[in-house]
Write an enzyme that holds these catalytic residues in place. Structure first.
Site, PDB file in Angstrom:
ATOM      1  N   HIS A 158      13.800 -19.335 -38.781  1.00  0.00           N
ATOM      2  CA  HIS A 158      14.087 -18.902 -37.411  1.00  0.00           C
ATOM      3  C   HIS A 158      13.065 -19.619 -36.518  1.00  0.00           C
ATOM      4  O   HIS A 158      11.932 -19.865 -36.934  1.00  0.00           O
ATOM      5  CB  HIS A 158      13.887 -17.391 -37.360  1.00  0.00           C
ATOM      6  N   GLN A 198      13.683 -10.407 -41.591  1.00  0.00           N
ATOM      7  CA  GLN A 198      14.985 -10.067 -42.184  1.00  0.00           C
ATOM      8  C   GLN A 198      14.853  -9.546 -43.608  1.00  0.00           C
ATOM      9  O   GLN A 198      15.871  -9.275 -44.254  1.00  0.00           O
ATOM     10  CB  GLN A 198      15.913 -11.302 -42.185  1.00  0.00           C
ATOM     11  N   LYS A 252      14.329  -4.214 -35.791  1.00  0.00           N
ATOM     12  CA  LYS A 252      15.389  -4.609 -36.724  1.00  0.00           C
ATOM     13  C   LYS A 252      15.464  -3.636 -37.900  1.00  0.00           C
ATOM     14  O   LYS A 252      16.234  -3.833 -38.829  1.00  0.00           O
ATOM     15  CB  LYS A 252      15.127  -6.022 -37.254  1.00  0.00           C
ATOM     16  N   CYS A 259      19.003 -18.913 -33.240  1.00  0.00           N
ATOM     17  CA  CYS A 259      17.583 -19.313 -33.247  1.00  0.00           C
ATOM     18  C   CYS A 259      17.218 -20.039 -34.544  1.00  0.00           C
ATOM     19  O   CYS A 259      16.089 -19.913 -35.026  1.00  0.00           O
ATOM     20  CB  CYS A 259      16.652 -18.123 -33.038  1.00  0.00           C
TER      21      CYS A 259
END
Ligand SMILES: Cc1ncc(COP(=O)(O)O)c(C=O)c1O
Length: 411
Positions: A125, A203, A226, A366
């Site tokens: 990213h 993530q 997130k 991104c």
């Protein structure tokens, strides 16, 4: 309604946003948790309760509210540490994962110079790429990277890790292809060469059990928003000695030992990296999010997402004219499924899905170099979390088929 490992119906009842309707009166099908997750009432209540009952500036003030604010803030730090297998002193609160990476990249400025190398990967990213590019530009160091194979996996070339490597930065899971690189192996190779490793956990921490001690990561960056927590709060984990070796990044109040007009000395970590009034309500919210995820069990969270991902990969593979980016099995792959639809621009796919109430992300997410490496300009991406159902995966596949018909694309 249990869907394998989680009682998804009970979970969904905790998320007010999932009860709303969106365009054309359609129920919301939220497949964009990779960008930001929805929040359960438990998190909203924790933040509200802070403001209603304990709203004093943590670490400042001699009064009860400030003392309670401090306890809540430091309690959240301890909870996050326990969640990751770290010590509380190794947890630094930042604004975001992006700021956490920038903190390390800036703080390393005086330790890196011409002839040194910074090693990243082509699947990062931008948050774990641009700060390293900038560090290289500031210092004259050279940026190197592991490339991506045509199937989206990482080509880990050990010859790129040498005594010149001063830092390795790698994602725990791609936000586009869901690929989980062999982070433990990269850490082992880097440590053999004496280089520390920063893992971008934005993530991975929300979706899988992560134990920093077992992984032996030197730094780990992630965002609360997130993982069911509030926006505006990120975390940098750093091994104690690694943090102690870093100078401050942002400076100001609360991170100082002694201030004179001529000079200032700084507190030890984590305070050294936390100038200003602490974001205690957000920390309270993130602590509630961690309680929520721990209550579900991170193994169950991962297993649920794996079953949704397997379903999505099967369903999309069935569609003519749809190409999945990255591996088409769930092996070492998390719940991000990006795809191209022949003859339909991702923005058009996204718009048609939005008309149906299905929220996805479109563009390069991104991760522009990764898209280039995979030979595409942009893609459409669905990402899954604890509240998603198999019926929603079917709706996604049906929505893509509808978009193909709508635009007269080959099916
Ligand atoms: C892999 C990865 N790293 C870093 C980030 C940056 O997170 P934030 O925008 O919360 O700082 C993201 C956000 O999408 C991401 O997916």
């Amino acid at each position: 309604m249990r869907e394998g490992h989680l009682d998804v119906e009970a979970i969904r009842a905790d998320f007010p946003a999932l009860a709303r309707t969106v365009r054309n009166g359609n129920p919301l099908i939220y497949l964009d948790s990779g960008a930001t997750s929805q929040k359960p009432v438990q998190v909203l209540d924790a933040e509200r309760s802070f403001y209603e009952q304990h709203n004093g500036a943590a670490h400042r003030g001699a009064h009860l509210l400030s003392e309670e604010g401090t306890e809540i803030y430091e309690g959240a730090r301890a909870k996050i540490a326990a969640f990751l297998g770290a010590d509380a002193g190794e947890i630094v609160f930042t604004k975001s994962a992006t700021e956490a990476v920038n903190l390390v990249a800036f703080a390393l400025t005086s330790s890196v110079g011409p002839g040194d190398e910074i090693l990243i990967t082509e699947m990062e990213h931008h948050a774990n790429l641009v700060p390293w590019q900038q560090l290289a530009q500031r210092t004259g160091a050279t940026l190197r990277w592991f490339t991506v194979l045509p199937d989206g996996r990482l080509d880990v070339d050990p010859s790129l890790i040498t005594e010149r490597t001063k830092i390795v930065a790698v994602t725990g899971q791609s936000n586009v292809t869901g690929v989980i690189p062999p982070v433990a192996e990269i850490i082992r190779l880097a440590h053999e060469a004496g280089a520390p490793v920063l893992v971008d956990g934005a993530q991975s921490v929300p979706h899988h059990p992560v134990d920093v001690a077992a992984l032996d990561a030197d730094f780990l960056a992630f965002s609360g928003h997130k993982m069911l927590g509030p926006l505006g709060l990120g975390v940098l984990y750093g091994k104690r000695d690694r943090l102690e070796a870093l100078p401050p990044f942002l400076t100001g109040g609360s991170m100082i030992e002694v201030v004179r007009m001529e000079e200032t000395t700084f507190l030890p970590p984590p305070d050294r990296f936390e100038p200003g009034v602490p974001p205690a309500p957000q920390a309270a919210g993130l602590a509630a999010a961690i309680d929520y995820l721990s209550g579900l069990g991170m193994e169950n969270v991962a297993a649920h997402e794996e079953s949704l991902t397997a379903h999505a990969l099967d369903a999309l593979r069935e569609l003519n004219g749809v190409r999945i980016l990255g591996p088409d099995t769930t092996k070492d792959r998390g719940g991000a499924v990006a795809f191209e639809v022949d003859g339909v621009h991702p923005h058009d796919v996204g718009q048609v899905l939005d008309e149906l109430g299905i929220a996805v992300r479109t563009g390069h997410h991104c991760a522009w170099p990764l898209h280039r490496a995979l030979g595409v300009q942009a893609s459409t991406r669905a990402t899954f979390y604890v509240y998603n159902t198999h019926a929603e995966v079917d709706a996604l596949a049906e929505g893509i088929r509808y978009a193909q018909r709508f635009f007269g694309a080959r099916q």
